[in-house]
Design a protein around this motif. Sequence first.
Motif, PDB file in Angstrom:
ATOM      1  N   SER A  34     -55.438  22.293   6.438  1.00 26.50           N
ATOM      2  CA  SER A  34     -55.087  22.415   4.790  1.00 26.50           C
ATOM      3  C   SER A  34     -54.387  23.864   5.093  1.00 26.50           C
ATOM      4  CB  SER A  34     -56.294  22.948   4.165  1.00 26.50           C
ATOM      5  OG  SER A  34     -57.124  21.820   3.921  1.00 26.50           O
TER       6      SER A  34
ATOM      7  N   GLU B  50     -50.179  15.599   1.353  1.00 26.35           N
ATOM      8  CA  GLU B  50     -51.319  16.201   0.783  1.00 26.35           C
ATOM      9  C   GLU B  50     -51.861  15.090  -0.172  1.00 26.35           C
ATOM     10  OE1 GLU B  50     -52.892  18.955   1.187  1.00 26.35           O
ATOM     11  OE2 GLU B  50     -51.426  20.605   1.647  1.00 26.35           O
ATOM     12  N   HIS B  58     -60.777  11.731  -1.047  1.00 26.57           N
ATOM     13  CA  HIS B  58     -61.578  11.847  -2.478  1.00 26.57           C
ATOM     14  C   HIS B  58     -61.464  10.634  -3.175  1.00 26.57           C
ATOM     15  CE1 HIS B  58     -61.356  16.319  -1.886  1.00 26.57           C
ATOM     16  NE2 HIS B  58     -59.945  16.208  -1.958  1.00 26.57           N
ATOM     17  N   GLY B  59     -60.294   9.651  -2.868  1.00 29.01           N
ATOM     18  CA  GLY B  59     -60.336   8.350  -3.856  1.00 29.01           C
ATOM     19  C   GLY B  59     -60.494   7.200  -3.403  1.00 29.01           C
ATOM     20  N   ASP B  79     -55.090   5.673  -6.678  1.00 26.43           N
ATOM     21  CA  ASP B  79     -56.354   5.212  -6.257  1.00 26.43           C
ATOM     22  C   ASP B  79     -57.365   4.877  -7.386  1.00 26.43           C
ATOM     23  OD1 ASP B  79     -58.056   7.430  -7.086  1.00 26.43           O
ATOM     24  OD2 ASP B  79     -56.665   8.568  -5.516  1.00 26.43           O
ATOM     25  N   GLY B  83     -61.599   9.721  -9.832  1.00 32.13           N
ATOM     26  CA  GLY B  83     -61.016  10.676 -10.733  1.00 32.13           C
ATOM     27  C   GLY B  83     -61.125  11.984 -10.639  1.00 32.13           C
ATOM     28  N   ILE B  84     -60.413  12.689 -11.350  1.00 28.83           N
ATOM     29  CA  ILE B  84     -60.677  14.291 -11.547  1.00 28.83           C
ATOM     30  C   ILE B  84     -61.005  14.771 -12.876  1.00 28.83           C
ATOM     31  CG2 ILE B  84     -59.667  16.437 -11.011  1.00 28.83           C
ATOM     32  CD1 ILE B  84     -57.607  15.084  -9.246  1.00 28.83           C
ATOM     33  N   ALA B  90     -58.935  21.900 -10.803  1.00 22.10           N
ATOM     34  CA  ALA B  90     -58.572  21.227  -9.522  1.00 22.10           C
ATOM     35  C   ALA B  90     -57.256  21.756  -8.794  1.00 22.10           C
ATOM     36  CB  ALA B  90     -58.685  19.608  -9.683  1.00 22.10           C
ATOM     37  N   TYR B  95     -60.078  25.756  -5.103  1.00 23.52           N
ATOM     38  CA  TYR B  95     -60.951  24.676  -5.691  1.00 23.52           C
ATOM     39  C   TYR B  95     -61.154  23.486  -4.593  1.00 23.52           C
ATOM     40  CZ  TYR B  95     -63.826  21.793  -8.630  1.00 23.52           C
ATOM     41  OH  TYR B  95     -64.709  20.872  -9.177  1.00 23.52           O
ATOM     42  N   SER B  96     -62.673  23.197  -4.387  1.00 24.69           N
ATOM     43  CA  SER B  96     -62.684  22.000  -3.670  1.00 24.69           C
ATOM     44  C   SER B  96     -64.033  21.366  -3.771  1.00 24.69           C
ATOM     45  CB  SER B  96     -62.208  22.069  -1.975  1.00 24.69           C
ATOM     46  OG  SER B  96     -62.474  21.166  -1.406  1.00 24.69           O
ATOM     47  N   ALA B  98     -64.531  19.052  -1.594  1.00 28.63           N
ATOM     48  CA  ALA B  98     -64.641  18.231  -0.272  1.00 28.63           C
ATOM     49  C   ALA B  98     -66.022  18.491   0.509  1.00 28.63           C
ATOM     50  CB  ALA B  98     -63.405  18.829   0.585  1.00 28.63           C
ATOM     51  N   ALA B 109     -59.655  22.611   1.935  1.00 26.20           N
ATOM     52  CA  ALA B 109     -59.656  24.274   1.362  1.00 26.20           C
ATOM     53  C   ALA B 109     -59.495  24.411   0.346  1.00 26.20           C
ATOM     54  CB  ALA B 109     -58.359  25.058   2.332  1.00 26.20           C
ATOM     55  N   GLY B 110     -58.937  23.430  -0.739  1.00 28.72           N
ATOM     56  CA  GLY B 110     -58.692  23.347  -1.902  1.00 28.72           C
ATOM     57  C   GLY B 110     -57.293  23.767  -2.161  1.00 28.72           C
TER      58      GLY B 110
HETATM   59  N1  LIG Z   1     -57.149  11.498  -5.676  1.00 28.83           N
HETATM   60  C1  LIG Z   1     -58.242  12.111  -6.146  1.00 28.83           C
HETATM   61  N2  LIG Z   1     -59.388  11.600  -6.655  1.00 28.83           N
HETATM   62  C2  LIG Z   1     -60.613  12.258  -6.858  1.00 28.83           C
HETATM   63  N3  LIG Z   1     -60.538  13.764  -6.814  1.00 28.83           N
HETATM   64  C3  LIG Z   1     -59.318  14.518  -6.390  1.00 28.83           C
HETATM   65  C4  LIG Z   1     -58.254  13.773  -5.930  1.00 28.83           C
HETATM   66  N4  LIG Z   1     -57.301  14.839  -5.409  1.00 28.83           N
HETATM   67  C5  LIG Z   1     -57.908  15.777  -5.567  1.00 28.83           C
HETATM   68  N5  LIG Z   1     -59.179  15.813  -6.176  1.00 28.83           N
HETATM   69  C6  LIG Z   1     -60.039  16.514  -6.709  1.00 28.83           C
HETATM   70  O1  LIG Z   1     -59.524  17.932  -6.683  1.00 28.83           O
HETATM   71  C7  LIG Z   1     -60.042  18.959  -5.667  1.00 28.83           C
HETATM   72  C8  LIG Z   1     -58.672  19.833  -5.107  1.00 28.83           C
HETATM   73  O2  LIG Z   1     -57.640  19.060  -4.556  1.00 28.83           O
HETATM   74  P1  LIG Z   1     -56.921  19.693  -3.300  1.00 28.83           P
HETATM   75  O3  LIG Z   1     -56.097  18.828  -3.074  1.00 28.83           O
HETATM   76  O4  LIG Z   1     -56.272  20.749  -3.909  1.00 28.83           O
HETATM   77  O5  LIG Z   1     -58.075  20.113  -2.481  1.00 28.83           O
HETATM   78  P2  LIG Z   1     -58.750  19.617  -1.386  1.00 28.83           P
HETATM   79  O6  LIG Z   1     -58.318  18.286  -1.016  1.00 28.83           O
HETATM   80  O7  LIG Z   1     -60.385  19.698  -1.732  1.00 28.83           O
HETATM   81  O8  LIG Z   1     -58.573  20.305   0.064  1.00 28.83           O
HETATM   82  P3  LIG Z   1     -56.906  20.479   0.767  1.00 28.83           P
HETATM   83  O9  LIG Z   1     -56.201  20.131   0.086  1.00 28.83           O
HETATM   84  O10 LIG Z   1     -56.733  22.081   0.909  1.00 28.83           O
HETATM   85  O11 LIG Z   1     -57.345  20.026   2.142  1.00 28.83           O
HETATM   86  C9  LIG Z   1     -60.496  18.261  -4.616  1.00 28.83           C
HETATM   87  O12 LIG Z   1     -61.496  18.825  -3.834  1.00 28.83           O
HETATM   88  C10 LIG Z   1     -61.238  16.956  -5.577  1.00 28.83           C
HETATM   89  O13 LIG Z   1     -62.339  17.351  -6.056  1.00 28.83           O
END
Ligand SMILES: Nc1ncnc2c1ncn2[C@@H]1O[C@H](COP(=O)(O)OP(=O)(O)OP(=O)(O)O)[C@@H](O)[C@H]1O
Lengths: 114, 144
Positions: A34, B50, B58-59, B79, B83-84, B90, B95-96, B98, B109-110
């Motif tokens: 990341s 990304e 996440h999806g 997906d 959902g978010i 987010a 913010y994460s 994961a 890492a968010g």
């Molecule tokens: N497709 C998705 N479905 C559900 N939740 C999502 C999705 N994409 C992002 N999110 C939510 O948004 C948060 C932030 O996403 P982001 O991509 O910025 O960070 P991350 O995936 O947690 O970490 P990184 O991208 O740095 O590896 C995620 O931790 C998750 O809670």
Amino acid sequence: MKITEIAETLNAEILTSNNGDIDVQTACSADLMSDVMAFSKENTMLLTGLVNPQVIRTAEMMDIRVVVFVRGKKPLDNMIEMAEEKGIVLLATQYPLFEASGRLYQKGIRGRGV
Amino acid sequence: MNNTVIVRDYIIPADDFALAGEASSSVRKILTQLGVAPDIIKRTSIAMYEAEINAVIHGHGGKAHVEIDENKIFIRISDEGPGIADLELAMQEGYSTAPDSVREMGFGAGMGLSNMKKHSDILNIDTEVNRGTIVDITVFFNKP
Ligand SMILES: Nc1ncnc2c1ncn2[C@@H]1O[C@H](COP(=O)(O)OP(=O)(O)OP(=O)(O)O)[C@@H](O)[C@H]1O
Ligand SMILES: [Mg+2]
């Protein structure tokens, strides 16, 4: 710096065969892909303690040409194949991340960050 | 008139970490073959990868739909995951949600959503809790 010189500096094993004439000037060190995606800018080489296919993938997306696995970690054959297919050079060294980075810095390799 | 549009569709398998990024890798190859400028290819690769990784981690996996014409590339990653709930939150760096298992794989890492925004010219996210998420990324080849 040529691949052979990097291997010498790190006492590293070269794991791929397609090592071309890459000249490395810049590098970044990270275990979190990341962070490489978000903070690395135009670095040619990645040093990491993480070993999984997403390291090769991340290198591909970021135009990173050389990946050095530290702390004696070695990728599986399928990762080596994947790297060769993408023209990415893989090396493995016993040195930990800090030590490996320091040795290269001493030889003039620099980081290009945010 | 040369209005050739290249259209590609990919399945993004759920929880298959070894395959995550296949779609982005394939699109990257197409753009390289088309002779698109390296910095544009890199921006597109970062944004799409990304989004693709997010769909995997996440999806519960999803789909990628890609359209390329002479001016731009449009990428839709969709997906049917959780959902978010709070998109604004987010989008914030750091913010994460994961789990540790994802962090051990080197992600979480968010930074992904803000990185997508940084590297795309247009980013549109349509998300609904329990329905899924649609991420639309557009990158122009020549800045107007
Ligand atoms: N497709 C998705 N479905 C559900 N939740 C999502 C999705 N994409 C992002 N999110 C939510 O948004 C948060 C932030 O996403 P982001 O991509 O910025 O960070 P991350 O995936 O947690 O970490 P990184 O991208 O740095 O590896 C995620 O931790 C998750 O809670
Ligand atoms: Mg993400």
